[in-house]
Scaffold this active site. Structure first.
Site, PDB file in Angstrom:
ATOM      1  CG  HIS A  43      -2.106   0.972   1.420  1.00 57.75           C
ATOM      2  ND1 HIS A  43      -2.995   0.878   1.648  1.00 57.75           N
ATOM      3  CD2 HIS A  43      -2.059   2.275   0.534  1.00 57.75           C
ATOM      4  CE1 HIS A  43      -3.878   1.873   1.387  1.00 57.75           C
ATOM      5  NE2 HIS A  43      -3.198   2.761   0.905  1.00 57.75           N
ATOM      6  CD  GLU A  70      -4.555  -3.038   0.375  1.00 56.74           C
ATOM      7  OE1 GLU A  70      -5.117  -4.084   0.874  1.00 56.74           O
ATOM      8  OE2 GLU A  70      -3.953  -2.328   1.442  1.00 56.74           O
ATOM      9  CG  HIS A 190      -8.139  -2.064   9.012  1.00 59.66           C
ATOM     10  ND1 HIS A 190      -7.109  -1.173   8.362  1.00 59.66           N
ATOM     11  CD2 HIS A 190      -8.173  -1.343  10.155  1.00 59.66           C
ATOM     12  CE1 HIS A 190      -6.842  -0.371   9.307  1.00 59.66           C
ATOM     13  NE2 HIS A 190      -7.546  -0.337  10.280  1.00 59.66           N
TER      14      HIS A 190
END
Length: 237
Positions: A43, A70, A190
């Site tokens: 990410h 991401e 998450h």
């Protein structure tokens, strides 16, 4: 079996804290795949405070499983994804200064923007996923963007797991049924961990992939990467 994709951002954070190239992100990713991980996630953020854009190019050369990038689809991110062409791109509505992802897309308000970005990626053969909260309208709105998958934002489930996991999982089950009905693939991520992953996986019909980084790296400090990956794979069977 639900696939395990390991987010290696925290490896890059540790590397950057000291300078140099220890630990080496590419070496860790290679080892994680050798230990059984079925994907590698990164990410990158605009300030490159952990994963650097060059890491994306370096990892593309060695990732043998699935490579997932991401990020917030600002132009710099879009250009990177089109250059690297990962297996999957996951769109996340991060603020520039976000410490970590903290919300899913409003897929109704941002429908036209997401449609445009997703079409660009799909035209290049890149599978698309968008980060969403477990809300019926957001799931249905995601379908209209043309995305292949959604990634359920699991922070609220993780926060409630110890005190009331049944209530914590309820909106995710409902969201999964909706996604399955409208033929959206389901990813999740998450704050998932060894403590809460098995109950989540067993509760969510059609869960294709989980992306886990912070918890897995933290757990590996005690148990080692090989052992931790094996534990996740066992719980995801």
């Amino acid at each position: 079996m639900t696939k395990l994709s390991v987010n290696v951002n925290k490896i890059a954070t540790l590397r950057n804290a000291r300078g140099g190239d220890v630990p080496n992100v590419v070496k860790v990713a290679t080892d994680l795949e050798r230990f059984g991980a079925q994907g590698i996630t990164i990410h990158p953020r605009p300030d490159e405070r952990h994963i650097r854009y060059q890491d994306a190019h370096d990892l593309k050369q060695i990732v043998a499983t699935e490579f997932n990038i991401e990020g917030n689809p600002v132009q710099k991110f879009i250009d990177l994804v089109l250059e690297v062409k990962p297996t999957q791109v996951t769109l996340v509505p991060d603020a520039v200064d976000a410490i970590t992802s903290d919300a899913g897309w409003d897929t109704i308000k941002n429908q036209s923007f997401l449609q445009e970005v997703i079409t660009t990626f799909k035209n290049e053969g890149i599978r698309t996923s968008i980060f969403v909260n477990p809300i019926k309208e957001m799931i249905e709105g995601a379908k209209k963007t043309g995305t292949d998958r959604i990634e359920l934002y699991t922070e609220s489930y993780a926060a409630m797991y110890a005190s009331n996991k049944e209530e914590g999982i309820r909106p995710y089950i409902e969201s999964a049924f909706i996604a399955n009905e409208i033929e959206l693939g389901i990813n999740a991520g998450h704050d998932l961990s060894l403590d809460n992953i098995e109950y989540f996986k067993n509760s969510i019909p059609g869960l294709l992939e989980v992306s886990i980084g912070h918890a897995l790296v933290s757990e590996a400090l005690y148990y080692g990467f090989e052992n931790v990956v094996a534990q996740y794979l066992e719980k995801l069977k």
